[in-house]
Design a protein around this motif. Structure first.
Motif, PDB file in Angstrom:
ATOM      1  N   SER A   1      47.126  65.012  27.661  1.00 49.63           N
ATOM      2  CA  SER A   1      47.164  66.420  28.062  1.00 49.63           C
ATOM      3  C   SER A   1      46.421  67.309  27.070  1.00 49.63           C
ATOM      4  N   LEU A   2      46.393  66.925  25.808  1.00 48.25           N
ATOM      5  CA  LEU A   2      45.721  67.733  24.792  1.00 48.25           C
ATOM      6  C   LEU A   2      44.199  67.655  24.873  1.00 48.25           C
ATOM      7  N   VAL A   3      43.685  66.637  25.553  1.00 47.68           N
ATOM      8  CA  VAL A   3      42.223  66.506  25.673  1.00 47.68           C
ATOM      9  C   VAL A   3      41.735  66.711  27.104  1.00 47.68           C
ATOM     10  N   GLU A   4      42.634  67.131  27.990  1.00 48.05           N
ATOM     11  CA  GLU A   4      42.248  67.243  29.404  1.00 48.05           C
ATOM     12  C   GLU A   4      41.141  68.259  29.652  1.00 48.05           C
ATOM     13  N   GLY A   5      40.909  69.190  28.740  1.00 51.11           N
ATOM     14  CA  GLY A   5      39.840  70.167  28.900  1.00 51.11           C
ATOM     15  C   GLY A   5      38.476  69.651  28.473  1.00 51.11           C
ATOM     16  N   LEU A   6      38.443  68.462  27.905  1.00 51.74           N
ATOM     17  CA  LEU A   6      37.179  67.861  27.476  1.00 51.74           C
ATOM     18  C   LEU A   6      36.513  67.140  28.638  1.00 51.74           C
ATOM     19  N   SER A   7      35.236  66.855  28.477  1.00 49.08           N
ATOM     20  CA  SER A   7      34.540  66.055  29.491  1.00 49.08           C
ATOM     21  C   SER A   7      35.140  64.651  29.507  1.00 49.08           C
ATOM     22  N   GLU A   8      34.854  63.906  30.550  1.00 48.23           N
ATOM     23  CA  GLU A   8      35.395  62.546  30.668  1.00 48.23           C
ATOM     24  C   GLU A   8      34.947  61.674  29.498  1.00 48.23           C
ATOM     25  N   SER A   9      33.685  61.789  29.096  1.00 42.11           N
ATOM     26  CA  SER A   9      33.192  60.964  27.982  1.00 42.11           C
ATOM     27  C   SER A   9      33.853  61.374  26.663  1.00 42.11           C
ATOM     28  N   GLU A  10      34.103  62.662  26.483  1.00 43.26           N
ATOM     29  CA  GLU A  10      34.786  63.124  25.271  1.00 43.26           C
ATOM     30  C   GLU A  10      36.239  62.653  25.254  1.00 43.26           C
ATOM     31  N   GLN A  11      36.899  62.690  26.405  1.00 46.29           N
ATOM     32  CA  GLN A  11      38.275  62.194  26.482  1.00 46.29           C
ATOM     33  C   GLN A  11      38.322  60.713  26.119  1.00 46.29           C
ATOM     34  N   LYS A  12      37.391  59.944  26.665  1.00 49.59           N
ATOM     35  CA  LYS A  12      37.351  58.508  26.361  1.00 49.59           C
ATOM     36  C   LYS A  12      37.127  58.271  24.876  1.00 49.59           C
ATOM     37  N   ALA A  13      36.294  59.103  24.260  1.00 49.34           N
ATOM     38  CA  ALA A  13      36.039  58.954  22.827  1.00 49.34           C
ATOM     39  C   ALA A  13      37.322  59.188  22.038  1.00 49.34           C
ATOM     40  N   VAL A  14      37.962  60.316  22.265  1.00 49.59           N
ATOM     41  CA  VAL A  14      39.162  60.671  21.497  1.00 49.59           C
ATOM     42  C   VAL A  14      40.303  59.689  21.756  1.00 49.59           C
ATOM     43  N   LEU A  15      40.444  59.244  22.980  1.00 54.34           N
ATOM     44  CA  LEU A  15      41.571  58.378  23.351  1.00 54.34           C
ATOM     45  C   LEU A  15      41.338  56.901  23.058  1.00 54.34           C
ATOM     46  N   GLY A  16      40.206  56.556  22.460  1.00 53.05           N
ATOM     47  CA  GLY A  16      40.002  55.148  22.117  1.00 53.05           C
ATOM     48  C   GLY A  16      38.610  54.801  21.628  1.00 53.05           C
ATOM     49  N   GLY A  17      37.598  55.433  22.189  1.00 55.55           N
ATOM     50  CA  GLY A  17      36.224  55.077  21.843  1.00 55.55           C
ATOM     51  C   GLY A  17      35.874  55.318  20.384  1.00 55.55           C
ATOM     52  N   THR A  18      36.286  56.442  19.851  1.00 56.71           N
ATOM     53  CA  THR A  18      35.994  56.749  18.445  1.00 56.71           C
ATOM     54  C   THR A  18      36.667  55.737  17.527  1.00 56.71           C
ATOM     55  N   ALA A  19      37.916  55.408  17.802  1.00 56.56           N
ATOM     56  CA  ALA A  19      38.637  54.422  16.988  1.00 56.56           C
ATOM     57  C   ALA A  19      37.961  53.062  17.074  1.00 56.56           C
ATOM     58  N   THR A  20      37.523  52.681  18.266  1.00 61.46           N
ATOM     59  CA  THR A  20      36.848  51.395  18.443  1.00 61.46           C
ATOM     60  C   THR A  20      35.601  51.316  17.573  1.00 61.46           C
ATOM     61  N   LYS A  21      34.829  52.399  17.566  1.00 62.85           N
ATOM     62  CA  LYS A  21      33.609  52.424  16.742  1.00 62.85           C
ATOM     63  C   LYS A  21      33.951  52.498  15.260  1.00 62.85           C
ATOM     64  N   PHE A  22      34.861  53.392  14.884  1.00 62.93           N
ATOM     65  CA  PHE A  22      35.200  53.598  13.490  1.00 62.93           C
ATOM     66  C   PHE A  22      35.727  52.308  12.848  1.00 62.93           C
ATOM     67  N   TYR A  23      36.643  51.637  13.522  1.00 58.97           N
ATOM     68  CA  TYR A  23      37.251  50.431  12.991  1.00 58.97           C
ATOM     69  C   TYR A  23      36.457  49.172  13.333  1.00 58.97           C
ATOM     70  N   LYS A  24      35.309  49.358  14.009  1.00 58.98           N
ATOM     71  CA  LYS A  24      34.418  48.241  14.375  1.00 58.98           C
ATOM     72  C   LYS A  24      35.185  47.145  15.122  1.00 58.98           C
ATOM     73  N   LEU A  25      35.917  47.589  16.157  1.00 55.23           N
ATOM     74  CA  LEU A  25      36.723  46.675  16.953  1.00 55.23           C
ATOM     75  C   LEU A  25      35.890  46.030  18.048  1.00 55.23           C
ATOM     76  N   ASN A  26      36.150  44.810  18.330  1.00 52.69           N
ATOM     77  CA  ASN A  26      35.504  44.118  19.444  1.00 52.69           C
ATOM     78  C   ASN A  26      36.521  44.063  20.578  1.00 52.69           C
ATOM     79  N   VAL A  27      36.364  44.938  21.562  1.00 56.35           N
ATOM     80  CA  VAL A  27      37.336  45.026  22.647  1.00 56.35           C
ATOM     81  C   VAL A  27      36.785  44.545  23.973  1.00 56.35           C
ATOM     82  N   SER A  28      35.731  43.759  23.929  1.00 58.33           N
ATOM     83  CA  SER A  28      35.124  43.304  25.193  1.00 58.33           C
ATOM     84  C   SER A  28      35.891  42.207  25.865  1.00 58.33           C
TER      85      SER A  28
END
Length: 114
Positions: free
Chosen positions: A87-114
């Motif tokens: 709910s706190l990111v619902e005003g962001l674009s879909e790509s921004e929401q995906k980043a905040v809700l997981g994408g940024t962490a995946t990149k930052f921590y260099k996770l392999n989630v494939s």
């Protein structure tokens, strides 16, 4: 103690000026009332501060953290915090929401989630 969004903004702007610094949005619920965990909260309790963080860092440098298992001290369920984050990111674009809700962490921590 209540922290003003003005002081939050100054602090976050200083941190965001360093391009290698990211911001983890976590611990929101447990810090509302860190001693007794009795004060109620809603999305609006956190909205202004999270908006400041997102403004200063951008979605590409923000990530959420579940604060689990610590949030159990408040009697709050993991799913409730997950819904709060969404709910706190619902005003962001879909790509921004995906980043905040997981994408940024995946990149930052260099996770392999494939």
């Amino acid at each position: 103690a209540v922290v003003s969004t003005q002081s939050t903004g100054r602090n976050m702007a200083a941190a965001a000026a360093c391009p290698n610094v990211y911001c983890k949005i976590s611990g929101l619920v447990t810090e509302v009332d860190p001693v007794s965990h009795a004060l109620p909260w809603t999305r609006d309790t956190f909205r202004d501060h999270v908006d400041v963080v997102l403004k200063e860092f951008g979605a590409e440098r923000c990530m959420v953290g579940s604060d689990w298992p610590v949030l159990q001290l408040t009697g709050t369920r993991y799913n409730d915090v997950n819904l709060l984050h969404k709910s706190l990111v619902e005003g962001l674009s879909e790509s921004e929401q995906k980043a905040v809700l997981g994408g940024t962490a995946t990149k930052f921590y260099k996770l392999n989630v494939s």
